[in-house]
Design a protein around this motif. Sequence first.
Motif, PDB file in Angstrom:
ATOM      1  N   PHE A 407       0.835  -1.209   0.000  1.00 23.18           N
ATOM      2  CA  PHE A 407       0.000   0.000   0.000  1.00 23.18           C
ATOM      3  C   PHE A 407       0.868   1.258   0.000  1.00 23.18           C
ATOM      4  O   PHE A 407       0.591   2.224  -0.717  1.00 23.18           O
ATOM      5  N   SER A 445      -9.544  -4.940   3.892  1.00 23.64           N
ATOM      6  CA  SER A 445      -8.831  -3.662   3.952  1.00 23.64           C
ATOM      7  C   SER A 445      -9.747  -2.517   3.543  1.00 23.64           C
ATOM      8  O   SER A 445     -10.187  -2.448   2.387  1.00 23.64           O
ATOM      9  N   LYS A 447      -8.724   0.517   3.454  1.00 23.80           N
ATOM     10  CA  LYS A 447      -7.883   1.410   2.663  1.00 23.80           C
ATOM     11  C   LYS A 447      -7.948   1.053   1.185  1.00 23.80           C
ATOM     12  O   LYS A 447      -7.917   1.920   0.313  1.00 23.80           O
ATOM     13  N   SER A 450     -11.010   2.755  -0.857  1.00 27.25           N
ATOM     14  CA  SER A 450     -10.890   4.163  -1.248  1.00 27.25           C
ATOM     15  C   SER A 450      -9.847   4.351  -2.343  1.00 27.25           C
ATOM     16  O   SER A 450     -10.062   5.114  -3.295  1.00 27.25           O
TER      17      SER A 450
END
Length: 523
Positions: A407, A445, A447, A450
């Motif tokens: 990430f 996840s 994250k 988005s």
Amino acid sequence: MGRDGKFFRLFRRSPAIKKNPPADFICPISKSLMFDPYAVSSGQSFEGLSVRVCRELGFTPTLAEGSTPDFSSMVPNTVLKNRIHEWCSGNGLELPKQPTDAEVNFVVRSLMENRENPSLPASERDLIEGMAETPGVLFSHADTECIVGKFDRSSSSEESVVANNSSSTLPFATRPSCLSYCSSPSSFSGNVPNEISSNVFSESSEEEYFVSRMESLDIYEQEQAVILLRKTTKSSLEARTALCSNKLLRAMRELLGSRYAAVQINALASLVNLSLEKGNKVKILRNWIVPSLIDVLKSGSDEAREHAAGAIFSLAMEDGNRTPIGVLGAIEPLIHELRSGTARSRHDSALALYHLTLDRSNRTRIVQLAGATGVLLGLLNDRDVASRVAFVLCNLAASDAGKASLFNNKAVECLVDVLRGWREKHSELTLENCAAALQLLSDGSSKFNSVAMSCGALEVLDVVAESGSKRAKEKAKRILEVLRRVATAEDATEVDWNAMMKNSVSRPAYRASQLHNAHSTAF
């Protein structure tokens, strides 16, 4: 690590030792009788090579009593060296032998590893030495393979190994690519007999024929020995099994670093042949071959590096070999070879990294290696290695530390870009592997959701789900389900600010009119 001293007894003490040496004769790092003691600034004495390796690696050990030595300066401790020699002579023992760079590097790197990853086994040396010489499960070879005579050359080892792996679910090679081509003619030059008489390979002398010539001081004899060994082990399964002895591997290890190209390359190729047999893989590791292979990866010729990468790939296919290979420092040179090597060395380096990263501790090593995750993601743009690099990324995405590193290096954006232009730039296998990596990143996840929405993943995955391969379609559809579920939930909880503003204005006005009417007088 190794506080009981068992781990570090690796400098070939004489088996005749009956009396324990005084404590100050033992190096606090190697836990062995010192060959060349040096005194350091803090007053302790260490094996000189141990201090130099610690300084090269920027490592300061913690001693048994909890103190840390000062390695800023070191001077030979000749008084202590004389005392050690006197003690050995007085007890009828051999003088301590000089440790090798590979041995000391392994000890120091293991100490470093234990400090950074306390969850690892207490002793990597114990891990290596505790392995069975022959694993409990062996490959069964093709029924059509026939053995005629002691070392018959009519059997096809290549066909038998491929047949064994035909059930593999992995869509890539299970044998080093350096086996698929013949070396330059010079590698097989010389008057080497095509056949060896059967009496040469009696039970008592089968290894001596090669060992005596590989240990010869005559370079020509060394060269002829390894050329013949390469030919013998390439075409004979039984030769690979019978000749892979500790004695032969020790003799071969010295030739892997030879400055004579024909000697080095044919020794490396012979090692690759020996490593094909599952029963040989652990034995090769235990004979300290891997540090020599790493040295070749760092400074060898193109052909030598191809064989070194192939050997590490072959050894890494054995589950129990993966952690030690990582501890010995193979990952960084493999990544470098993956970036800048030949087509064959890049292929085998990628697959070596894939097998190594099946081990959790090696995934951690890649994450901690500065820039490594970003390098792997950048290689997705290289069609020649992208599909195999994506396998490595899948392994990284399967761990929390790997997922966080991916990430941080914008892996979602990189993978979506590959999927967006895969028809023009990439293979179907790359498409499938990148979709698999994305699915692993999406698992649990917030994250991911988005980031994926912001980089246009919905549109790209819609296309893959419609026109990709069967496996890619499945992965894309699962990711889309997650993204759309999240999008639906967000839509349901979205606040209609315009309606809220209208209600906030009209409601007070309505109440005001009610109050006015209640207090008014009708005429």
